[in-house]
Design an enzyme around this catalytic site. Sequence first.
Site, short mmCIF file in Angstrom:
data_model
loop_
_atom_site.label_atom_id
_atom_site.label_comp_id
_atom_site.label_asym_id
_atom_site.label_seq_id
_atom_site.Cartn_x
_atom_site.Cartn_y
_atom_site.Cartn_z
N ASP B 89 70.66 -15.36 32.45
CA ASP B 89 71.01 -15.31 33.88
C ASP B 89 70.29 -14.13 34.49
O ASP B 89 69.73 -13.27 33.80
CB ASP B 89 72.52 -15.35 34.12
CG ASP B 89 73.23 -14.17 33.53
OD1 ASP B 89 72.55 -13.29 33.02
OD2 ASP B 89 74.47 -14.15 33.58
N SER B 90 70.23 -14.10 35.81
CA SER B 90 69.26 -13.24 36.49
C SER B 90 69.70 -11.80 36.63
O SER B 90 68.91 -10.95 37.02
CB SER B 90 69.02 -13.79 37.88
OG SER B 90 70.23 -13.69 38.63
N PHE B 93 74.68 -11.77 39.33
CA PHE B 93 76.14 -11.78 39.25
C PHE B 93 76.69 -10.43 38.78
O PHE B 93 77.64 -9.90 39.35
CB PHE B 93 76.61 -12.90 38.31
CG PHE B 93 78.10 -13.00 38.19
CD1 PHE B 93 78.87 -13.59 39.19
CD2 PHE B 93 78.76 -12.49 37.08
CE1 PHE B 93 80.25 -13.67 39.08
CE2 PHE B 93 80.14 -12.56 36.97
CZ PHE B 93 80.89 -13.15 37.97
N ASP B 143 69.93 -13.93 42.64
CA ASP B 143 70.70 -14.34 43.82
C ASP B 143 71.79 -13.32 44.12
O ASP B 143 72.11 -12.48 43.29
CB ASP B 143 71.34 -15.71 43.59
CG ASP B 143 72.35 -15.69 42.45
OD1 ASP B 143 72.23 -14.80 41.57
OD2 ASP B 143 73.23 -16.55 42.41
N GLN B 194 73.82 -21.45 46.80
CA GLN B 194 74.92 -20.60 47.27
C GLN B 194 75.41 -21.16 48.61
O GLN B 194 74.94 -22.21 49.05
CB GLN B 194 74.46 -19.14 47.38
CG GLN B 194 74.15 -18.45 46.06
CD GLN B 194 75.39 -18.11 45.22
OE1 GLN B 194 76.54 -18.32 45.65
NE2 GLN B 194 75.15 -17.61 44.00
N GLY B 221 78.25 -19.15 42.53
CA GLY B 221 79.26 -18.69 43.49
C GLY B 221 80.53 -19.51 43.48
O GLY B 221 81.28 -19.50 44.45
N ASP B 271 78.33 -23.07 31.26
CA ASP B 271 78.51 -21.88 30.43
C ASP B 271 79.79 -21.23 30.87
O ASP B 271 80.18 -21.34 32.04
CB ASP B 271 77.37 -20.86 30.61
CG ASP B 271 77.59 -20.00 31.84
OD1 ASP B 271 77.39 -20.51 32.97
OD2 ASP B 271 78.01 -18.84 31.69
N CYS B 309 90.03 -30.92 13.43
CA CYS B 309 88.83 -30.12 13.74
C CYS B 309 88.04 -29.78 12.48
O CYS B 309 88.60 -29.46 11.44
CB CYS B 309 89.26 -28.84 14.46
SG CYS B 309 87.89 -27.72 14.83
N CYS B 311 85.76 -27.26 12.32
CA CYS B 311 85.15 -25.93 12.42
C CYS B 311 85.45 -25.10 11.18
O CYS B 311 86.40 -25.40 10.45
CB CYS B 311 85.64 -25.21 13.68
SG CYS B 311 87.19 -24.31 13.48
N CYS B 314 89.16 -23.93 10.97
CA CYS B 314 90.15 -24.98 10.67
C CYS B 314 89.99 -25.53 9.25
O CYS B 314 90.96 -25.96 8.63
CB CYS B 314 90.06 -26.12 11.69
SG CYS B 314 90.77 -25.67 13.29
N HIS B 340 86.48 -21.12 16.39
CA HIS B 340 87.13 -22.40 16.70
C HIS B 340 86.90 -22.81 18.15
O HIS B 340 86.53 -23.95 18.44
CB HIS B 340 88.63 -22.33 16.42
CG HIS B 340 89.36 -23.53 16.96
ND1 HIS B 340 89.36 -24.74 16.30
CD2 HIS B 340 90.03 -23.73 18.12
CE1 HIS B 340 90.03 -25.63 17.02
NE2 HIS B 340 90.44 -25.05 18.13
#
Lengths: 378, 378
Positions: B89-90, B93, B143, B194, B221, B271, B309, B311, B314, B340
Site C-alpha cells: 500500500d502507498s 493511509f 492518496d 475516494q 476510504g 485485505d 478445519c 490448518c 486445528c 488458524h
Amino acid sequence: MFKVLKTEGRARRGEFACAHGTVQTPVFMNVGTQGAIKGGVSAHDLKELKCQVELSNTYHLHLRPGDRLIHNMGGLHKFMNWDKPILTDSGGFQVFSLSSLRKITEAGVHFASHIDGKRIFMGPEESMQIQSNLASTIAMAFDECVENPAPYDYVKQSSERTIRWLVRCKTEMARLNSLPETINKKQMLFGINQGGTYDDLRVENMKQIAELDLDGYAIGGLAVGEETEIMYHIIDVVEPHMPTHKPRYLMGVGTPCNILEAVHRGVDFFDCVMPSRNARHGNLFTWHGKINLCNEKYAEDPRPFDSGCGCPACRNYSRSYVRHLIKAKEAVGMHLAVTHNLYFYNELTEKIREALDGGYFESFYQKYRNILGERLQD
Amino acid sequence: MFKVLKTEGRARRGEFACAHGTVQTPVFMNVGTQGAIKGGVSAHDLKELKCQVELSNTYHLHLRPGDRLIHNMGGLHKFMNWDKPILTDSGGFQVFSLSSLRKITEAGVHFASHIDGKRIFMGPEESMQIQSNLASTIAMAFDECVENPAPYDYVKQSSERTIRWLVRCKTEMARLNSLPETINKKQMLFGINQGGTYDDLRVENMKQIAELDLDGYAIGGLAVGEETEIMYHIIDVVEPHMPTHKPRYLMGVGTPCNILEAVHRGVDFFDCVMPSRNARHGNLFTWHGKINLCNEKYAEDPRPFDSGCGCPACRNYSRSYVRHLIKAKEAVGMHLAVTHNLYFYNELTEKIREALDGGYFESFYQKYRNILGERLQD
C-alpha cells in the site's frame, strides 16, 4: 534405565530408556516453562529442532492452567501434543525465586503466587502430586535452592532438610504410581544434590542421596550467583560420588562452553533458558562464535546466521531480514532466532555424542572450548 | 492482466497474471505490515496457509528498515524469502492515521514519524520511488484517506487532489519502471477511488480514474468509521462505474461476512488485519460461527477450534491448550490462533471461488452470510 555406552576421560556417552522413548545422552532439554517454548515454538517445531526432551515447570503449570486441568486433559503429553520424554522440575526453584512472602517449615513452603498473590502451600507430597497429575516422564524432587553464596550453617540445615524432603518425595511417588487414576505409572524420580559452594556439604549430601537408588541425580543450586570456576569445582568435587550407572543432570546450565566443560566432567543432562532468552535479544550462537544480530554491521548482511547450520531459520532467512524483524519487534524475528539457538544447542549435544562415539571427544573439546564463547569475527 | 473467467450475478471469478505468478480471485491478501505477518507467521508458514498475495506497508518499511536497504538486499521478495505476489500500500493511509503534525499541500504531505518524530515528506513521487525500491508486484497510488464522516467540501477538494496525485503516480511509475537499476520493471499500479460517503463524489471520482487505464482499481476510504450498510451502499454506487476487465480491490475490509457481501457486489481483492488482530485476543473464526477462546467453557475442551478445519493449529492442538497459551501470554498461542484465522480467510475465498466455478455461489452466499457473523453455539 540408564546405560553408559562409552566413556572418554570422565565424559560419558549414554542411553536413557524411559516411558516415552530412549534419550541419547549427553542431551540438552528444551525449556517450555508453561507447556510452551518461548518465542512461539510449538511442539511440532521442536521435532524439527532435534529436541529429545521437553522440560516444563511444576510451579507455573500448577498456578496456570492448573495441574488438575492438565490431568483431566490426559496429561501434559496429550495437552501439548508432544509424545517424547518430558521432565518437570519440582517447583522448588520457582517457589524460592519468583514467589513472595515465603515461609519455610519442615512440612514445606507457604508462599504467595507471583500471578495474583494467592496463598499456596507446597511441600514434597504436593510437588509429587502435581507432577503426577502432569504425568511427566521424569519428576524432580522438591528441594530448596539456596542462592550463592549463603552462610555455611544455613546451607547445612537446608540441604539436610532437602534430603528429608527427598525421602518423602520417593515415598509419595511410589504411592502415586500405584494409583489407578495415575496417567504415567512409570514416572521416574531424580534427586537433587545441594550444599551451596561448600565441598564437604556437597559431598555428604551426594553420598546420602546416592543411597536412595533414584532414577537419576541432578546437581542443583549452581549457576545461581557463583563464579563459573566455582561451578566447575563443585562438579569436580561431587562427580566422583555420583553413581556411575545413573544419569547426571546439571540443572539450569548454561552456555555452550559450560555444557562442553560439564560433559568433560561427566555430566549427561542439561537444560537452560539461555538459548531462547538470548535469542529474543538478537544474541545468537554459531559454530564460529557468538553474534549479536542488533549490531549495525549485520544491517545489509545477506548471509544466514551460520552458513553451516541446517536450522529452518538459516535455511530460509538472512541476518539482515531477521535483524530488521527483531528491531521492529515482530514476533517472527524472535521465533526465527529462538529456533536457531535451540537447534544449535541440540546440535551441540548431538556433535558431542558423535565425538564420543567416534572416540575424538577430547580433540573436539579442545577445539571448541574457546571458540564457542568468543565473538564471531566476520 | 486480469481475466474474468465466470460471473454469477455481480460476483466474479477471475485470474490476475502478474510478475510473480497468477492470482486466483476473489482473493484475500495476508497483511505483513513490516515485512512480516503478526503472530510470528513466517513467509514459509504463509505457503502452508494457502496465502496467494502478501501485503506490506510502504510507510512502515520506509521508516524501518528503510526502502534503500531493502533495495540493496534485492527487493522485498528476496528480503522476506517470499516468491509469490506482493502488494504494497502507498503509505497514504498510515501517513494520515499514524503520524503526527501532518501538513498537506498539493506537493504531498509533511509529517512526523510515529517511531522517532523525524520530519518526513511524502508525495506521489516519493511513494512510487519507495514502492519501486521495495519492488512489489503491485504498487498502490498515493492518496488521502479521509475519515468518515467528513464535510462535503473537504472530501470534494481532497478527492480531486488525490486524482491529480494519481496522474503523477502513473507518470513516476513509468519513469521508474524504465530505469536500469529497478528490480521489478513490471511493477503494476492500482488507483484508489475516494469520495467519502457522498455518492456523487464517489461516482465522479471513479469515472475519472477509470479513464487512466490502470492495472486495477481499489475502493479506499471505507471501513473508517461509517456504518456497514453505508459501506455496502458505496460499493453498490461505485461498482457500475468500475471497468469490468480490471480487478477491484476493497481496501482494509473486513469480516468474513463483509467479504462475502462484497464479492456478491462484484469485488475481487481484499485485505484486512482483522484475522491476525482478533486471533491475538482469542477471537477465532469457524465455519459454524465465531468463538472467543478465552471463554471459560473452553478451558477443558479437547476439540480443535473447528473440527472440519485443515490448518496446522486445528490438526495438532486443542481449544483447551491454545486457550491456556493465550491466557499465559505464550507467543505460540497467538501464533496458532493467527495461523488458524489466516487459513480460515484464505479458505473462505477458496470456497467462494469453488462456488463460483461450480455455479452455486448464490446458495453459498445465502447459507453463510448469517452463520459466519454469529457466535458458535456449542
